[in-house]
Scaffold this active site. Structure first.
Site, short mmCIF file in Angstrom:
data_model
loop_
_atom_site.label_atom_id
_atom_site.label_comp_id
_atom_site.label_asym_id
_atom_site.label_seq_id
_atom_site.Cartn_x
_atom_site.Cartn_y
_atom_site.Cartn_z
N VAL A 16 37.63 49.06 46.37
CA VAL A 16 39.03 48.63 46.25
C VAL A 16 39.84 49.32 47.35
O VAL A 16 40.93 49.85 47.10
CB VAL A 16 39.64 48.98 44.87
CG1 VAL A 16 40.81 48.05 44.55
CG2 VAL A 16 38.61 48.93 43.76
N ALA A 17 39.28 49.33 48.56
CA ALA A 17 39.94 49.97 49.72
C ALA A 17 40.44 51.37 49.36
O ALA A 17 39.71 52.15 48.76
CB ALA A 17 41.06 49.07 50.24
N CYS A 18 41.69 51.66 49.68
CA CYS A 18 42.19 53.03 49.52
C CYS A 18 42.27 53.48 48.06
O CYS A 18 42.44 54.67 47.79
CB CYS A 18 43.56 53.18 50.19
SG CYS A 18 43.43 53.10 51.97
N SER A 19 42.18 52.55 47.13
CA SER A 19 42.18 52.95 45.72
C SER A 19 40.77 53.06 45.16
O SER A 19 40.58 53.17 43.93
CB SER A 19 43.01 51.97 44.88
OG SER A 19 44.38 52.14 45.19
#
Ligand code: COA
Length: 371
Positions: A153-156
C-alpha cells in the site's frame, strides 16, 4: 484489545550518500547534458536542465543523507542508479536478506525464537518479484512455521501491515506475527530528475506483534487503529508486468516514481490531520494524552504541519521525531523506523501514535500505550 507491539528491528545498508555528493553528481550530469545538447538548446529544440542544490533539498525536505545499497552506481554520472548483482535462485534474494536481518534484530530484542512466530507479513512499496512471495522466502529463511504473504500500500505499507497482524491476532488466527518492511527504494528513483532525485533511501524494518498473553509485561498495547484510502494520481509509478507487452514499451524513465509534490503536500496534510483527530475521538483519546507522534517520514514540513494541527499548539522536536536527516524518505518503513529509533522515555500508560501517509492516497493510524 489485547494486542501488543513486542519489539522492533532494523537493517541499514553499509553505504550512505550525502546531499553534497548527490548534488555534485546530478550537477555534473546537468553540465554534460547541456554541453552535449548545446546546439539544440540554442535553437530552442531542447530545454536546458537546471542544477540541483543542497540548500534547497535540506530546506524543502529536511533530508541530509540517505542509505543506499550501492553508492558507486548512484554516484556514477554515466549510470545514476544502484548496481544490483543478479543472484541465483538458490540464494536469498536481496530484499529478503534485508528483511530477514531486520526480523532477526526484532526477535533478538524480544528474546524470541522463530518457533514462537505464527506468520510473516512482508509489506512494502514494491516487491522484488511477484512469486514466490517474499514473505514465504523470509519465513523459510527464519525457520518459521505457519504462513506468510506479501502486501503493498505504498507509503502506508508499514502501518497497513501492522493492522493486518493486529487483526489476525485479535481474531485468534495467530498469536505472534512478524511484520517485515523491506524498502529498497533507490532502484525505484530517477536520479536524473531534479524534483525527486534526493527523496528516497534504503532500509528494512521489522515489528514483532503478539497477543498480550504471549507478550508478557513488555511492549506497547495497541489502543486502536484505522486505515484510509482516497484515489490520487499525484504520486504514481507505472512500473508493472504489462510494461513488456505494451507497444511501444514504455521508456525506462517512465517506470520510475513521479509525483506532484506541491499537490501532495497540500492535499495530504489536512486529510491526515483530520483523520488522526477523528480516530482519536473515536477511540476516546485526547491530543494532550499523546506523548509522541511517530509520523510518516517524507518531508519535515509536512510533519510539522500535521503535528501542529494534532497537538493544537507548538511542540518540541522529541514529540514528533524526524529521521529524514539520516534516512531520507523510506516509504512504508518511515513511521516504523521513527518508532524504532525514538520510543525511549515512556512510563507505563503513556501513549503515542504511529501514523503513515502517502501514495494512493493512503493513511494508517495505530495508537499505542506503553505497558
Ligand atoms: N534543487 C534546487 N531547486 C529545486 C530543486 C532542486 N533539486 N527541485 C525543485 N527546485 C525548485 C523548483 O524549480 C521551484 O523553483 P521556482 O519556484 O523558481 O519555480 C522551487 O524549487 C520549488 O519547487 P517545488 O517542486 O514546488 O518544491 P517544494 O517546496 O514543493 O518541495 C518536495 C518539493 C518534493 C520536497 C515537496 O513538494 C514535498 O515533499 N512534497 C511532499 C510529497 C512527498 O514527499 N511525497 C513522497 C511520497 S509520500
Amino acid at each position: 484489545m489485547s494486542v501488543v507491539i513486542r519489539s522492533t528491528g532494523l537493517w541499514v545498508p553499509e553505504e550512505t550518500v550525502s546531499n553534497d555528493e548527490l548534488v555534485a553528481c546530478f550537477n555534473a550530469y546537468v553540465e554534460k547534458f547541456n554541453a552535449d545538447n548545446a546546439d539544440a538548446i540554442a535553437r530552442g529544440n531542447v530545454e536546458a536542465l537546471n542544477p540541483s542544490s543542497t540548500a534547497f533539498i535540506e530546506k524543502a525536505s529536511g533530508i541530509k543523507s540517505r542509505y543506499t545499497i550501492d553508492k558507486d552506481g548512484v554516484l556514477d554520472v554515466d549510470r545514476m542508479r544502484p548496481r544490483v548483482k543478479p543472484r541465483p535462485d538458490e540464494e536469498l534474494a536481496l530484499t529478503a536478506e534485508a528483511g530477514v536481518a531486520a526480523a532477526r534484530d526484532a526477535l533478538e530484542r524480544a528474546g524470541r525464537d522463530a518457533r514462537d512466530v505464527d506468520a510473516v507479513i512482508c509489506s512494502a512499496t514494491s516487491m522484488q518479484r511477484t512469486y514466490p512471495c517474499m514473505a514465504i522466502e523470509m519465513q523459510n529463511a527464519l525457520g518459521i512455521e505457519g504462513f506468510g504473504f506479501d502486501m503493498t500500500v505504498a507509503c502506508s505499507s508499514g502501518t497497513f501491515g501492522m493492522i493486518n497482524a493486529i487483526n489476525m491476532i485479535e481474531t485468534g488466527m495467530a498469536k505472534s506475527v512478524l511484520v517485515i518492511v523491506p524498502e529498497i527504494t533507490t532502484p525505484q528513483l530517477n536520479f536524473r530528475d531534479r524534483d525527486s532525485h534526493f527523496i528516497f533511501g534504503d532500509v528494512a524494518v521489522a515489528m514483532l506483534i503478539e497477543h498480550e498473553d504471549a507478550a508478557g509485561a513488555d511492549g506497547w498495547r495497541v489502543l486502536g487503529r484505522n486505515m484510509m484510502t482516497r484515489f490520487s494520481n499525484n504520486i504514481r509509478s507505472n512500473f508493472g508486468f504489462l510494461n513488456a507487452s505494451e507497444d511501444p514499451e514504455p521508456a525506462f524513465e517512465d517506470r520510475y516514481f513521479v509525483q506532484e509534490g506541491r499537490k501532495v503536500f497540500k492535499e495530504v496534510c489536512p486529510m491526515v490531520a483530520d483523520m488522526i483527530l477523528t480516530d482519536m475521538a473515536h477511540f476516546g483519546l485526547k491530543p494532550e494524552e499523546m506523548k509522541r507522534l511517530w509520523l510518516h517520514q517524507a518531508n519535515i514540513n509536512m510533519n510539522m504541519m500535521v503535528a501542529k494541527k494534532v497537538f493544537g499548539r507548538d511542540f518540541e522536536e522529541h514529540e514528533a521525531p524526524v529521521i529524514l536527516d539520516e534516512f531520507a524518505n523510506t516509504a512504508g518503513a518511515g513511521s516504523l523506523v521513527a518508532f524504532h529509533r525514538h520510543n525511549d522515555g515512556f512510563e507505563p500508560g503513556e501513549k503515542g501514535l504511529i501514523c503513515s501517509f502517502g501514495a494512493g492516497y493512503s493513511a494508517g493510524t495505530v495508537f499505542v500505550e506503553k505497558l
